[in-house]
Design a protein around this motif. Structure first.
Motif, PDB file in Angstrom:
ATOM      1  N   VAL A 175      64.088  61.877  35.987  1.00  0.00           N
ATOM      2  CA  VAL A 175      64.033  62.773  37.146  1.00  0.00           C
ATOM      3  C   VAL A 175      65.293  63.627  37.104  1.00  0.00           C
ATOM      4  CG1 VAL A 175      63.901  62.965  39.654  1.00  0.00           C
ATOM      5  CG2 VAL A 175      62.822  61.016  38.505  1.00  0.00           C
ATOM      6  N   THR A 176      65.119  64.938  37.106  1.00  0.00           N
ATOM      7  CA  THR A 176      66.256  65.856  37.072  1.00  0.00           C
ATOM      8  C   THR A 176      66.302  66.646  38.376  1.00  0.00           C
ATOM      9  OG1 THR A 176      66.008  66.079  34.673  1.00  0.00           O
ATOM     10  CG2 THR A 176      67.355  67.734  35.790  1.00  0.00           C
ATOM     11  N   ILE A 177      67.468  66.654  39.009  1.00  0.00           N
ATOM     12  CA  ILE A 177      67.669  67.395  40.259  1.00  0.00           C
ATOM     13  C   ILE A 177      68.826  68.363  40.020  1.00  0.00           C
ATOM     14  CG2 ILE A 177      68.277  67.213  42.704  1.00  0.00           C
ATOM     15  CD1 ILE A 177      66.950  64.439  42.686  1.00  0.00           C
ATOM     16  N   GLU A 178      68.511  69.635  39.991  1.00  0.00           N
ATOM     17  CA  GLU A 178      69.463  70.660  39.540  1.00  0.00           C
ATOM     18  C   GLU A 178      69.667  71.709  40.626  1.00  0.00           C
ATOM     19  OE1 GLU A 178      68.564  73.786  36.207  1.00  0.00           O
ATOM     20  OE2 GLU A 178      69.029  71.875  35.249  1.00  0.00           O
ATOM     21  N   ASP A 179      70.918  71.907  41.041  1.00  0.00           N
ATOM     22  CA  ASP A 179      71.180  72.918  42.072  1.00  0.00           C
ATOM     23  C   ASP A 179      72.057  74.038  41.531  1.00  0.00           C
ATOM     24  OD1 ASP A 179      74.077  72.592  42.678  1.00  0.00           O
ATOM     25  OD2 ASP A 179      73.523  70.608  43.416  1.00  0.00           O
ATOM     26  N   THR A 180      72.090  75.141  42.261  1.00  0.00           N
ATOM     27  CA  THR A 180      72.935  76.284  41.895  1.00  0.00           C
ATOM     28  C   THR A 180      74.089  76.406  42.877  1.00  0.00           C
ATOM     29  OG1 THR A 180      71.555  77.798  43.189  1.00  0.00           O
ATOM     30  CG2 THR A 180      70.995  77.532  40.862  1.00  0.00           C
ATOM     31  N   GLY A 181      74.586  75.250  43.335  1.00  0.00           N
ATOM     32  CA  GLY A 181      75.672  75.222  44.306  1.00  0.00           C
ATOM     33  C   GLY A 181      77.029  75.496  43.682  1.00  0.00           C
ATOM     34  N   PRO A 182      78.102  75.195  44.432  1.00  0.00           N
ATOM     35  CA  PRO A 182      79.464  75.526  43.982  1.00  0.00           C
ATOM     36  C   PRO A 182      79.971  74.657  42.836  1.00  0.00           C
ATOM     37  CG  PRO A 182      79.532  74.306  46.044  1.00  0.00           C
ATOM     38  CD  PRO A 182      78.095  74.620  45.784  1.00  0.00           C
ATOM     39  N   GLY A 183      79.253  73.569  42.533  1.00  0.00           N
ATOM     40  CA  GLY A 183      79.682  72.689  41.454  1.00  0.00           C
ATOM     41  C   GLY A 183      80.757  71.708  41.904  1.00  0.00           C
ATOM     42  N   ILE A 184      81.069  70.777  41.020  1.00  0.00           N
ATOM     43  CA  ILE A 184      82.039  69.727  41.316  1.00  0.00           C
ATOM     44  C   ILE A 184      83.183  69.826  40.313  1.00  0.00           C
ATOM     45  CG2 ILE A 184      82.385  67.219  41.483  1.00  0.00           C
ATOM     46  CD1 ILE A 184      79.243  67.087  41.881  1.00  0.00           C
ATOM     47  N   VAL A 230      81.810  74.274  37.898  1.00  0.00           N
ATOM     48  CA  VAL A 230      82.231  74.977  39.111  1.00  0.00           C
ATOM     49  C   VAL A 230      81.668  76.396  39.117  1.00  0.00           C
ATOM     50  CG1 VAL A 230      84.239  75.869  40.379  1.00  0.00           C
ATOM     51  CG2 VAL A 230      84.300  73.574  39.397  1.00  0.00           C
ATOM     52  N   ASP A 231      81.131  76.785  40.271  1.00  0.00           N
ATOM     53  CA  ASP A 231      80.525  78.110  40.496  1.00  0.00           C
ATOM     54  C   ASP A 231      79.210  78.325  39.745  1.00  0.00           C
ATOM     55  OD1 ASP A 231      82.587  78.866  42.212  1.00  0.00           O
ATOM     56  OD2 ASP A 231      83.801  79.663  40.569  1.00  0.00           O
ATOM     57  N   VAL A 232      78.690  77.275  39.115  1.00  0.00           N
ATOM     58  CA  VAL A 232      77.390  77.380  38.424  1.00  0.00           C
ATOM     59  C   VAL A 232      76.371  76.425  39.042  1.00  0.00           C
ATOM     60  CG1 VAL A 232      76.159  77.094  36.237  1.00  0.00           C
ATOM     61  CG2 VAL A 232      78.443  78.129  36.258  1.00  0.00           C
ATOM     62  N   GLY A 233      76.760  75.163  39.228  1.00  0.00           N
ATOM     63  CA  GLY A 233      75.832  74.211  39.844  1.00  0.00           C
ATOM     64  C   GLY A 233      76.021  72.800  39.320  1.00  0.00           C
ATOM     65  N   THR A 234      75.186  71.913  39.826  1.00  0.00           N
ATOM     66  CA  THR A 234      75.277  70.492  39.505  1.00  0.00           C
ATOM     67  C   THR A 234      73.896  69.955  39.151  1.00  0.00           C
ATOM     68  OG1 THR A 234      77.139  70.208  41.024  1.00  0.00           O
ATOM     69  CG2 THR A 234      75.939  68.210  40.403  1.00  0.00           C
ATOM     70  N   THR A 235      73.862  69.074  38.150  1.00  0.00           N
ATOM     71  CA  THR A 235      72.610  68.445  37.730  1.00  0.00           C
ATOM     72  C   THR A 235      72.763  66.929  37.739  1.00  0.00           C
ATOM     73  OG1 THR A 235      72.054  70.317  36.300  1.00  0.00           O
ATOM     74  CG2 THR A 235      70.908  68.238  35.877  1.00  0.00           C
ATOM     75  N   PHE A 236      71.869  66.261  38.458  1.00  0.00           N
ATOM     76  CA  PHE A 236      71.785  64.804  38.413  1.00  0.00           C
ATOM     77  C   PHE A 236      70.547  64.428  37.607  1.00  0.00           C
ATOM     78  CE2 PHE A 236      74.548  65.196  42.076  1.00  0.00           C
ATOM     79  CZ  PHE A 236      75.369  64.086  41.977  1.00  0.00           C
ATOM     80  N   ARG A 237      70.703  63.450  36.715  1.00  0.00           N
ATOM     81  CA  ARG A 237      69.573  62.929  35.945  1.00  0.00           C
ATOM     82  C   ARG A 237      69.454  61.438  36.202  1.00  0.00           C
ATOM     83  NH1 ARG A 237      69.758  62.821  30.506  1.00  0.00           N
ATOM     84  NH2 ARG A 237      67.641  63.407  29.996  1.00  0.00           N
ATOM     85  N   ILE A 238      68.251  61.038  36.609  1.00  0.00           N
ATOM     86  CA  ILE A 238      67.965  59.621  36.799  1.00  0.00           C
ATOM     87  C   ILE A 238      67.054  59.192  35.652  1.00  0.00           C
ATOM     88  CG2 ILE A 238      66.904  57.900  38.314  1.00  0.00           C
ATOM     89  CD1 ILE A 238      67.363  59.910  40.626  1.00  0.00           C
ATOM     90  N   ILE A 239      67.456  58.173  34.916  1.00  0.00           N
ATOM     91  CA  ILE A 239      66.663  57.667  33.791  1.00  0.00           C
ATOM     92  C   ILE A 239      66.247  56.238  34.126  1.00  0.00           C
ATOM     93  CG2 ILE A 239      66.647  57.193  31.316  1.00  0.00           C
ATOM     94  CD1 ILE A 239      69.156  59.229  31.317  1.00  0.00           C
ATOM     95  N   LEU A 240      64.950  56.015  34.242  1.00  0.00           N
ATOM     96  CA  LEU A 240      64.427  54.711  34.665  1.00  0.00           C
ATOM     97  C   LEU A 240      63.490  54.138  33.612  1.00  0.00           C
ATOM     98  CD1 LEU A 240      63.554  55.626  38.351  1.00  0.00           C
ATOM     99  CD2 LEU A 240      65.402  54.109  37.615  1.00  0.00           C
ATOM    100  N   PRO A 241      63.638  52.855  33.295  1.00  0.00           N
ATOM    101  CA  PRO A 241      62.700  52.234  32.349  1.00  0.00           C
ATOM    102  C   PRO A 241      61.315  52.082  32.982  1.00  0.00           C
ATOM    103  CG  PRO A 241      64.190  50.576  33.280  1.00  0.00           C
ATOM    104  CD  PRO A 241      64.651  51.910  33.793  1.00  0.00           C
ATOM    105  N   ILE A 242      60.281  52.412  32.217  1.00  0.00           N
ATOM    106  CA  ILE A 242      58.914  52.266  32.734  1.00  0.00           C
ATOM    107  C   ILE A 242      58.540  50.785  32.789  1.00  0.00           C
ATOM    108  CG2 ILE A 242      56.461  52.763  32.295  1.00  0.00           C
ATOM    109  CD1 ILE A 242      57.404  55.368  30.935  1.00  0.00           C
TER     110      ILE A 242
END
Length: 247
Positions: A175-184, A230-242
């Protein structure tokens, strides 16, 4: 000792979920304000019509129209609150077959008002053949809600875009959750999942959200990764075993 630890973990997860739902409720309260204002206005109009006399030309039709509008707006309020209540009542922490696409759609639906206020467009690209995973729906719901809330909070000043993808690769779901926020900033990335670490202002968040997410995913034998510019965004990736090796 294990059952005591499990109970504490469950309570921490529930507390985090309540905090996230509290944030959602604020947006939903705004959404309900509009139909309520319409109902109050139409009720006032009906009072005027009755004072004029219902038999006056056109008043009967106008009376029926106003009643119908009140009914429609009341139904709208009921649907909005029903979504939030059914979401909040999901407290079953049992491991069962969970379809992540359904949970994501539910979270996006509930977050739609908050995203509009933050001027954020949410786009999803969900794999239609995504297999179920063995998980607690309540806990996965908490992870998704927290990540979406965080992204919306990050973008609320300037707006932006939030993309959510699901895919299956080998024996895992991603699951990928990607934003175009201020970044970390890089200096904060290593502390992101630490309990009580937060960059939010006082009164906005407890700093427990991401540490709870990390704990839930780790317990499932999965991984949660973050990349940010920073100034581009942040991406979280969740990797789960099936098919996790152990429950």
């Amino acid at each position: 000792v294990k059952s005591e630890k499990d109970l504490v973990e469950k309570q921490v997860i529930e507390t985090g979920k309540l905090a996230s739902i509290g944030e959602l409720a604020a947006g939903i309260a705004h959404e309900i304000n509009n139909p309520i204002a319409i109902m109050v206005e139409e009720a006032g109009w009906i009072t005027d019509l009755l004072a004029e006399g219902i038999d006056k030309e056109g008043n009967q039709e106008e009376f029926q129209r106003a009643l119908k509008q009140i009914e429609n707006q009341g139904r709208r309020c009921k649907e909005i609150t029903h979504k939030l209540l059914s979401f909040a009542r999901k407290t079953d922490s049992r491991v069962q077959a969970v379809q992540l696409n359904d949970l994501i759609a539910e979270v996006v639906d509930l977050s739609s008002q908050k995203s509009r206020y933050a001027n954020v467009d949410i786009h999803t690209k969900l794999d239609p053949d995504l297999p179920d995973i063995r998980a607690s729906a309540t806990e996965m719901q908490q992870v998704l809600l927290n990540l979406v809330n965080n992204a919306l909070d990050a973008m609320e000043k300037k707006g932006g875009q939030l993309d959510i993808f699901t895919e299956s690769q080998d024996d895992a779901i991603i699951v990928t959750i990607e934003d175009t926020g201020p970044g970390i900033p890089a200096s904060n990335l290593g502390r992101l999942f630490d309990p009580f670490f937060t960059t939010k202002p006082v009164g906005k968040g407890t700093g427990l959200g991401l540490s709870i997410c990390y704990g839930i995913i780790n317990k499932m034998g999965g991984k949660i990764e973050v990349a940010s510019t920073v100034d581009v965004g942040t991406t979280f990736r969740i990797i789960l075993p099936i098919n996790p090796s152990s429950e």
